[in-house]
Scaffold this motif. Structure first.
Motif, PDB file in Angstrom:
ATOM      1  N   PRO A 180       0.828  -1.211   0.000  1.00 57.57           N
ATOM      2  CA  PRO A 180       0.000   0.000   0.000  1.00 57.57           C
ATOM      3  C   PRO A 180       0.860   1.258   0.000  1.00 57.57           C
ATOM      4  O   PRO A 180       2.046   1.222   0.334  1.00 57.57           O
ATOM      5  N   PRO A 181       0.288   2.408  -0.401  1.00 58.06           N
ATOM      6  CA  PRO A 181       1.057   3.658  -0.413  1.00 58.06           C
ATOM      7  C   PRO A 181       1.442   4.082   0.999  1.00 58.06           C
ATOM      8  O   PRO A 181       0.775   3.708   1.972  1.00 58.06           O
ATOM      9  N   PRO A 182       2.511   4.815   1.149  1.00 58.78           N
ATOM     10  CA  PRO A 182       2.917   5.295   2.474  1.00 58.78           C
ATOM     11  C   PRO A 182       1.824   6.117   3.131  1.00 58.78           C
ATOM     12  O   PRO A 182       1.027   6.776   2.444  1.00 58.78           O
TER      13      PRO A 182
ATOM     14  N   SER B 195      -2.674   9.420  -3.213  1.00 57.44           N
ATOM     15  CA  SER B 195      -2.456   8.647  -4.436  1.00 57.44           C
ATOM     16  C   SER B 195      -3.699   8.608  -5.309  1.00 57.44           C
ATOM     17  O   SER B 195      -3.854   7.709  -6.142  1.00 57.44           O
ATOM     18  N   THR B 196      -4.573   9.621  -5.135  1.00 53.79           N
ATOM     19  CA  THR B 196      -5.833   9.631  -5.883  1.00 53.79           C
ATOM     20  C   THR B 196      -5.590   9.611  -7.381  1.00 53.79           C
ATOM     21  O   THR B 196      -6.264   8.919  -8.142  1.00 53.79           O
ATOM     22  N   GLY B 197      -4.605  10.368  -7.829  1.00 49.92           N
ATOM     23  CA  GLY B 197      -4.366  10.488  -9.272  1.00 49.92           C
ATOM     24  C   GLY B 197      -3.577   9.346  -9.870  1.00 49.92           C
ATOM     25  O   GLY B 197      -3.412   9.284 -11.094  1.00 49.92           O
TER      26      GLY B 197
ATOM     27  N   THR C 159       7.972  -5.784  -7.250  1.00 46.44           N
ATOM     28  CA  THR C 159       9.242  -5.290  -6.713  1.00 46.44           C
ATOM     29  C   THR C 159       9.363  -5.475  -5.204  1.00 46.44           C
ATOM     30  O   THR C 159      10.461  -5.411  -4.655  1.00 46.44           O
ATOM     31  N   GLY C 160       8.242  -5.680  -4.513  1.00 45.19           N
ATOM     32  CA  GLY C 160       8.293  -5.790  -3.055  1.00 45.19           C
ATOM     33  C   GLY C 160       8.253  -4.452  -2.359  1.00 45.19           C
ATOM     34  O   GLY C 160       8.329  -4.383  -1.135  1.00 45.19           O
ATOM     35  N   SER C 161       8.170  -3.358  -3.114  1.00 44.67           N
ATOM     36  CA  SER C 161       8.056  -2.026  -2.537  1.00 44.67           C
ATOM     37  C   SER C 161       6.898  -1.307  -3.208  1.00 44.67           C
ATOM     38  O   SER C 161       6.375  -1.755  -4.242  1.00 44.67           O
ATOM     39  N   TYR C 162       6.506  -0.171  -2.631  1.00 45.63           N
ATOM     40  CA  TYR C 162       5.349   0.547  -3.162  1.00 45.63           C
ATOM     41  C   TYR C 162       5.640   1.078  -4.565  1.00 45.63           C
ATOM     42  O   TYR C 162       6.712   1.617  -4.848  1.00 45.63           O
TER      43      TYR C 162
END
Length: 478
Positions: free
Chosen positions: A127-129, A134-136, A228-231
């Motif tokens: 998920p995002p930080p 992150s709407t856009g 990638t395992g990252s956001y």
């Protein structure tokens, strides 16, 4: 006495000089014929490259052209400009241009996004930080394409279908192809339904479009890029790339009520030189080329034929230089021979021989040597042309590759699919071999060239004979 007999006696009586003329003509004709063969091989290779690559012309919106035409609203202050419906490239227009006689094939696409729904979730393992808006970016990336097989990721093997079928020109507007991870997250199979919302953010004071548009899943593909395992913003994650029809992509861009609007269209020309004809056909179809300009990127064609074209140019220069130098050298030899044979000329003139026949005898002697040399050149030029041509071409190809390695990579807009160039796609390899073919036409051309050189080299210095009389030749020795 017959001038042909005298010419024969002269040639056989002085075999050393005859062999010298044959040798000189052999060198001239061999080099000239080699140049012709290299040029012919280069022309065949260029024609083959045209058929194999052609040239891709791209048609898309020029915002500056739209604003200059007065059909778009220019930005005022901090307010953005409005493109409006006049900035939409209509599929109906593109289909008319595709019917042009100079178009070998065409393709078009839409680029946009789609917001997820309860039945169509994004693949987002991380998920995002916290606190990040992150709407856009939390939406699917949707490519409305005409033919899935033409998409570069599928051409180069980065993606492949694992179930169902792809998008084709005959696909229905509501058909879609999804990535394997999205299919698993949403429990989708071929034949299932994926609901999506228009991927356009609402303007100030407007409400978001909450209409859910159903799409039938006709294919599932697998992309070789692993998580990638990252956001990673959902829209740039390859797993969230959906492939729809141009009609479906237009709907998710919020333009479905105005007909199918395209982001760009590409036309593969049968010949790179047909660009002007394509533009004329586009104007006839109703296109405003100031708003939707057609530009051609013949980068692949130039990369393929660049070295071989330069090799052919060098061969052409060589032909001219050899022909000119051969004419001059041969003229000097004939002039020297005429001076040596001044007594023979004077005696024949005093016996009543006509001056043109004397000149004709010299011409016959030189032409006989030239014909023998042309035959020998035809037997030897094939192998020599192949060797010379390959060495010249190898040098040009090496130089072209070095220039390509030193150049800065740039986007290849001839690509007919969205997403820009793929870093794994290498540029086309230049043509690195010549197909040398000796034909009767080539022999005829070198024969005509050799005879032309013989005529010039004989008639120019030999014209002095027409101004002399026997008394002057025999008494003054000149």
């Amino acid at each position: 006495m017959n001038l042909f007999k005298r010419a024969w006696w002269r040639l056989t009586a002085h075999p050393g000089k005859s062999l010298m003329l044959v040798g000189l003509f052999f060198v001239i004709c061999t080099l000239v014929l080699s140049g012709f063969l290299i040029r012919s091989a280069a022309a065949r290779a260029a024609d083959a490259a045209k058929e194999r690559v052609g040239a891709v012309a791209t048609m898309q919106l020029d915002v500056n052209g739209l604003l200059a035409s007065g059909k778009g609203q220019k930005p005022e202050g901090q307010q953005g400009g409005v493109i409006g419906s006049e900035g939409d490239l209509r599929r109906s227009l593109v289909d008319k241009i595709c019917e042009s006689s100079v178009v070998a094939s065409c393709n078009y696409s839409t680029d946009g996004g789609a917001f997820p729904t309860k039945s169509g979730k994004l693949h987002q393992p991380v998920p995002p930080p916290a606190g990040q808006d992150s709407t856009g970016t939390d939406l699917f990336s949707v490519s409305g394409i005409r033919d899935l097989d033409a998409v570069k990721e599928f051409r180069n093997g980065d993606s492949r279908l694992i179930a169902g079928r792809g998008i084709t020109p005959d696909s229905k507007p509501d058909e879609i192809v999804v990535e394997e991870r999205v299919a698993k997250d949403n429990h989708l199979k071929v034949g299932g339904v994926l609901k999506l919302k228009v991927g356009e953010l609402p303007g100030p004071g407007q409400k978001p479009d909450t209409t859910e548009h159903p799409f039938k899943v006709v294919g599932i593909y697998k992309n070789s890029t692993a998580d990638t395992g990252s956001y990673l913003p959902a829209m740039v994650d390859p797993a969230n790339r959906l492939y729809a029809t141009p009609d479906g992509g237009s709907v998710l861009m919020g333009k479905g009520d105005r007909g199918t609007a395209l982001s760009s269209a590409t036309f593969t020309l049968k010949d790179p030189a047909d660009l002007d004809r394509l533009r004329d056909d586009a104007r006839a179809a109703g296109a405003d080329l100031k708003i939707f300009p057609i530009t051609v990127n013949d980068k692949q064609y130039k990369a393929l034929v660049g070295p071989i074209t330069r090799t052919a140019g060098f061969a052409t220069v060589t032909v001219w230089l050899v022909a000119l130098a051969g004419t001059v050298i041969l003229a000097l030899i004939v002039a020297s021979s005429l001076r040596e044979r001044r007594k023979e000329l004077g005696i024949l003139l005093s016996l009543g021989e006509k001056k043109p026949r004397l000149l004709g005898q010299h011409l016959v002697e030189v032409v006989a040597c030239a014909l023998l040399a042309v035959g020998l050149a035809g037997a030897c030029s094939g192998l020599l042309s192949q060797t010379i041509g390959d060495k010249l071409l190898a040098g040009e190809v090496s130089s072209a590759r070095q220039d390509a390695d030193d150049s800065t990579p740039e986007a290849d807009y001839s690509n007919s699919t969205p997403g820009g160039p793929s870093p794994k796609e290498d540029g086309p390899e230049p043509i690195s071999s010549l197909d040398i073919r000796l034909t009767a036409a080539d022999i005829g051309r070198v024969g005509a060239t050799g005879l032309g050189i013989a005529a010039l080299a004989t008639l120019v210095p030999g014209s002095r004979v027409l101004r002399l009389n026997p008394r002057d030749i025999l008494t003054k020795g000149d």
